[in-house]
Design an enzyme around this catalytic site. Sequence first.
Site, PDB file in Angstrom:
ATOM      1  N   GLU A 282       4.569 -40.688   1.389  1.00 18.32           N
ATOM      2  CA  GLU A 282       4.302 -39.864   2.308  1.00 18.32           C
ATOM      3  C   GLU A 282       4.714 -40.155   3.414  1.00 18.32           C
ATOM      4  O   GLU A 282       5.457 -39.135   4.285  1.00 18.32           O
ATOM      5  CB  GLU A 282       2.721 -39.837   2.419  1.00 18.32           C
ATOM      6  CG  GLU A 282       1.875 -39.448   1.215  1.00 18.32           C
ATOM      7  CD  GLU A 282       2.328 -37.910   0.790  1.00 18.32           C
ATOM      8  OE1 GLU A 282       2.748 -37.177   1.667  1.00 18.32           O
ATOM      9  OE2 GLU A 282       2.169 -37.600  -0.445  1.00 18.32           O
TER      10      GLU A 282
ATOM     11  N   HIS B  79       8.477 -38.961   3.810  1.00 17.99           N
ATOM     12  CA  HIS B  79       8.818 -37.615   4.188  1.00 17.99           C
ATOM     13  C   HIS B  79       9.058 -37.365   5.664  1.00 17.99           C
ATOM     14  O   HIS B  79       9.943 -36.797   6.041  1.00 17.99           O
ATOM     15  CB  HIS B  79       7.672 -36.846   3.775  1.00 17.99           C
ATOM     16  CG  HIS B  79       7.585 -36.496   2.077  1.00 17.99           C
ATOM     17  ND1 HIS B  79       8.578 -36.003   1.577  1.00 17.99           N
ATOM     18  CD2 HIS B  79       6.322 -36.629   1.370  1.00 17.99           C
ATOM     19  CE1 HIS B  79       8.008 -35.679   0.292  1.00 17.99           C
ATOM     20  NE2 HIS B  79       6.901 -36.174   0.030  1.00 17.99           N
TER      21      HIS B  79
ATOM     22  N   ASP C 289       9.970 -40.982  -3.072  1.00 17.13           N
ATOM     23  CA  ASP C 289       9.709 -41.886  -3.958  1.00 17.13           C
ATOM     24  C   ASP C 289      10.790 -43.278  -3.745  1.00 17.13           C
ATOM     25  O   ASP C 289      10.451 -44.455  -4.079  1.00 17.13           O
ATOM     26  CB  ASP C 289       9.900 -41.500  -5.257  1.00 17.13           C
ATOM     27  CG  ASP C 289       8.901 -40.741  -5.998  1.00 17.13           C
ATOM     28  OD1 ASP C 289       7.742 -40.541  -5.207  1.00 17.13           O
ATOM     29  OD2 ASP C 289       8.942 -40.088  -6.966  1.00 17.13           O
TER      30      ASP C 289
END
Length: 461
Positions: free
Chosen positions: A306, A309, A402
């Site tokens: 997260e 991002h 990822d």
Amino acid sequence: MRFSITLPFIDKLESYFDNRSVPWKLIIVGFTVAQFGFESYLSYRQYKKLAEKAFPSLYKDEIDQATLEKSAAYSRANIKFTIFSDAISLATNLIVIHYDLFPRLWNWATAFGAAMPSMLAPSSIIGVSLYFFIMVSATTAVMGLPLDYYKTFVLEEKFGFNKSTLKLWWFDFFKSTGLLLVLGTPVVYGLLKIIETFSSNFVDYVCLFIFVLQLLAFTLVPTYIMPLFNKFSPLEDGELKTSIQKLADSVQFPLDKVLVVDGSKRSTHSNAYFTGLPFTSKRIVLFDTLIKSTTTKELNAILGHEIGHWKLNHILYRLVFSQLNILATMTMFRVVYRNKSLYQAFGFVVGRTTSLTPTRVLLPAFPTLIGFLLFGDLFRPVNCLLQFISSLISRTDEYAADQFSKNLGYSDDLCKALIILCKENLSSPNVDSWYSAYHYSHPTLPERLAALGYKQDVKKD
């Protein structure tokens, strides 16, 4: 400085398509049926894929056969539900078109507005549009109740996900519908007023208006709207909170708070996310179900994804992509929103004094809200293409996030966490490539594991 697309042929297109010989109803019906047929075909492909008994080898020794079969059954049930609900939506749209319900509803909104105090909404095109919006939104919400009930208390209940009660379900309905009307009405008014005020030069102002709304949503929704539906509590001091803070510090992530949301009161599905504008402090939100099902390292691996991002500016890029999409969409809307032949095909005649008839409304100005609805149907083929593009961009971002988590040293833990989430959420074990390209914003589990360099001998601790 102007940002709107001012190509000369835009005005020519506006004039060219304002032609009474154009079969607008037939075109919209064709686009509507074609989209349903295309999406149903993709669903059929996915349903066939889910019927396969062989599962990807990457699942070997990680997810037992019974869970894989249950996941496939859950996905098939969702596919059937989606096709049925889409068929209901198609039938509703065709009924609205065939029986000229738009002008009927407009007349009802006009009559309703005439009976209301003028201070609530003036007797004007925009005033009637607001009443029309309220009536259609409320009716649509009520009509969706049976399907939502089935989805929650039959389908989700059957596979062990539903934790909601009938009382909570009703509260959610009234709160969400109320918010839609309370917040949506001024937004609709703002859009209609901008278009009315700036006429053919409204595109830039609409883009700016929506951009401001997006910024407000980033700020206000997590703080004021979401707490109306769930309880957000600070994560207790301990190993997990300390490790999250250490992770945030290591990558200069501007972490403000770590919150736990009681998602388990509605469902056993798990998730984690962060909130906040790209250049402001952030709040990490963890579902209580996720905390229960993962270890501290696995949860940090998810948060590493997260944070990736944010670090890779995906939120900012998506905001820019959204603005470009809005710019192009509103430019195309400009081509048809004053198209008299389009309105007339659906029972609205512009240029005369207002008069009420069952299926024919004479108006002194363009009913822009009706134009938005009709344009949405005309825009269906483009929306399908944009969905492919949006899904591709989103999956690319997921791969990159990822990889960011992997570079932080969480490769094995992220693989384990993804497998756990797949098991807990009963994710589709087999996915058709076309269906995935259109519907999936995330790569499939085998695709993500392969990109992370997953090895079969990676076991859970």
